[in-house]
Design a protein around this motif. Sequence first.
Motif, short mmCIF file in Angstrom:
data_model
loop_
_atom_site.label_atom_id
_atom_site.label_comp_id
_atom_site.label_asym_id
_atom_site.label_seq_id
_atom_site.Cartn_x
_atom_site.Cartn_y
_atom_site.Cartn_z
N LEU A 1 0.82 -1.21 0.00
CA LEU A 1 0.00 0.00 0.00
C LEU A 1 0.86 1.26 0.00
N GLN A 2 1.97 1.22 0.71
CA GLN A 2 2.83 2.40 0.79
C GLN A 2 3.41 2.74 -0.59
N VAL A 3 3.84 1.73 -1.33
CA VAL A 3 4.39 1.97 -2.66
C VAL A 3 3.30 2.55 -3.57
N ARG A 4 2.10 1.97 -3.51
CA ARG A 4 1.02 2.48 -4.34
C ARG A 4 0.63 3.90 -3.92
N GLU A 5 0.64 4.17 -2.63
CA GLU A 5 0.30 5.51 -2.15
C GLU A 5 1.28 6.56 -2.70
N VAL A 6 2.57 6.26 -2.63
CA VAL A 6 3.57 7.20 -3.15
C VAL A 6 3.35 7.43 -4.64
N LEU A 7 3.08 6.36 -5.36
CA LEU A 7 2.83 6.46 -6.80
C LEU A 7 1.62 7.35 -7.09
N GLU A 8 0.52 7.10 -6.39
CA GLU A 8 -0.71 7.84 -6.69
C GLU A 8 -0.66 9.28 -6.20
N GLU A 9 0.02 9.54 -5.10
CA GLU A 9 0.13 10.93 -4.64
C GLU A 9 0.89 11.77 -5.66
N GLY A 10 1.89 11.18 -6.30
CA GLY A 10 2.62 11.89 -7.34
C GLY A 10 1.79 12.06 -8.60
N LEU A 11 1.06 11.00 -8.97
CA LEU A 11 0.25 11.05 -10.18
C LEU A 11 -0.91 12.04 -10.07
N ILE A 12 -1.54 12.09 -8.90
CA ILE A 12 -2.71 12.96 -8.77
C ILE A 12 -2.31 14.42 -8.84
N ARG A 13 -1.08 14.72 -8.49
CA ARG A 13 -0.60 16.10 -8.63
C ARG A 13 -0.60 16.51 -10.10
N ARG A 14 -0.21 15.58 -10.96
CA ARG A 14 -0.22 15.86 -12.40
C ARG A 14 -1.65 15.97 -12.92
N VAL A 15 -2.52 15.12 -12.41
CA VAL A 15 -3.91 15.12 -12.88
C VAL A 15 -4.64 16.38 -12.45
N ALA A 16 -4.44 16.80 -11.20
CA ALA A 16 -5.24 17.87 -10.60
C ALA A 16 -5.16 19.18 -11.38
N GLY A 17 -4.02 19.44 -11.98
CA GLY A 17 -3.86 20.72 -12.67
C GLY A 17 -4.50 20.78 -14.03
N GLY A 18 -4.89 19.64 -14.59
CA GLY A 18 -5.39 19.68 -15.96
C GLY A 18 -6.61 18.84 -16.26
N ILE A 19 -7.22 18.23 -15.24
CA ILE A 19 -8.38 17.39 -15.50
C ILE A 19 -9.57 18.24 -15.92
N GLY A 20 -10.32 17.77 -16.91
CA GLY A 20 -11.44 18.54 -17.45
C GLY A 20 -12.77 18.13 -16.87
N ASP A 21 -13.80 18.90 -17.18
CA ASP A 21 -15.14 18.63 -16.66
C ASP A 21 -15.69 17.27 -17.10
N GLN B 1 -1.43 -0.19 -15.91
CA GLN B 1 -0.87 -1.52 -15.71
C GLN B 1 -0.26 -1.66 -14.32
N LEU B 2 0.46 -0.62 -13.87
CA LEU B 2 1.05 -0.66 -12.53
C LEU B 2 -0.03 -0.64 -11.46
N LEU B 3 -1.03 0.21 -11.64
CA LEU B 3 -2.10 0.28 -10.66
C LEU B 3 -2.85 -1.05 -10.59
N ALA B 4 -3.10 -1.65 -11.74
CA ALA B 4 -3.77 -2.95 -11.77
C ALA B 4 -2.94 -4.02 -11.08
#
Length: 246
Positions: free
Chosen positions: A112-132, A177-180
């Motif tokens: 879980l810790q490895v996945r958490e680190v991965l997703e916390e970094g990814l969501i930073r990229r998503v948050a700035g550009g995700i559309g409606d 693939q990594l998340l899965a």
Amino acid sequence: MSEEPRNTRPTSARERRVGAQIRRDVMQLILDRRLPPGAPLPTEAELMESLGVSRNSVREALKALQALDIVEIRHGYGTYVGQASLTPLVDGLTFRTLARVADDHAALAEILQVREVLEEGLIRRVAGGIGDPELDGLESIVVRMEAAARAGEAFPELDREFHETLYETLGNDLVPQLLAAFWHVFHRVAKVRGWTRDPAPAITARRHRDILTALRERNVSGAQRAMADHFRGIEARSGQETLGVK
């Protein structure tokens, strides 16, 4: 007459080095020829000649590469380039976690810790550009989560769908693939250990709602905090079930 005993002589260090080199040579051949998944590989005889090794060495190398999904051996038809999927990673991580019978919770917490680190970094990229449209898609998933929670039902597939949908805008094929892979490890271990029920579906739904709310507000740090809270909740609940607390 009794069956002749098989040769159980341990593999020598030299044989292991030779085997590793043959595997590297076969992989390099695939790369050099730009062979796509599903493409046929040279025959055993051709590999023997080009690599200058024995038939047995070629077969052992191909078996090892098959275990990594780099090649696919179709008996009676030949050997083909594999999909190079993350299945070997899933199998290895699952075994590693289950093998630590003395401390299930710590082993699962590492995943879980490895996945958490991965997703916390990814969501930073998503948050700035995700559309409606993407946000509306996530809204639909969260609404279904909340409905399931009101009925007292767990919703692991919706949870997985939320996270996969969340990162689609990145256009990175490796991310899902990594998340899965991590998802499969967690749920395979949970199934084996009998941790099959989310003891708090309402909390799980609320944490996903918190992630979505932060995304709608374009609050990057808030989205990261909400994602971290989500994973802390998963770890805490997994620990409770490990201890038999429902």
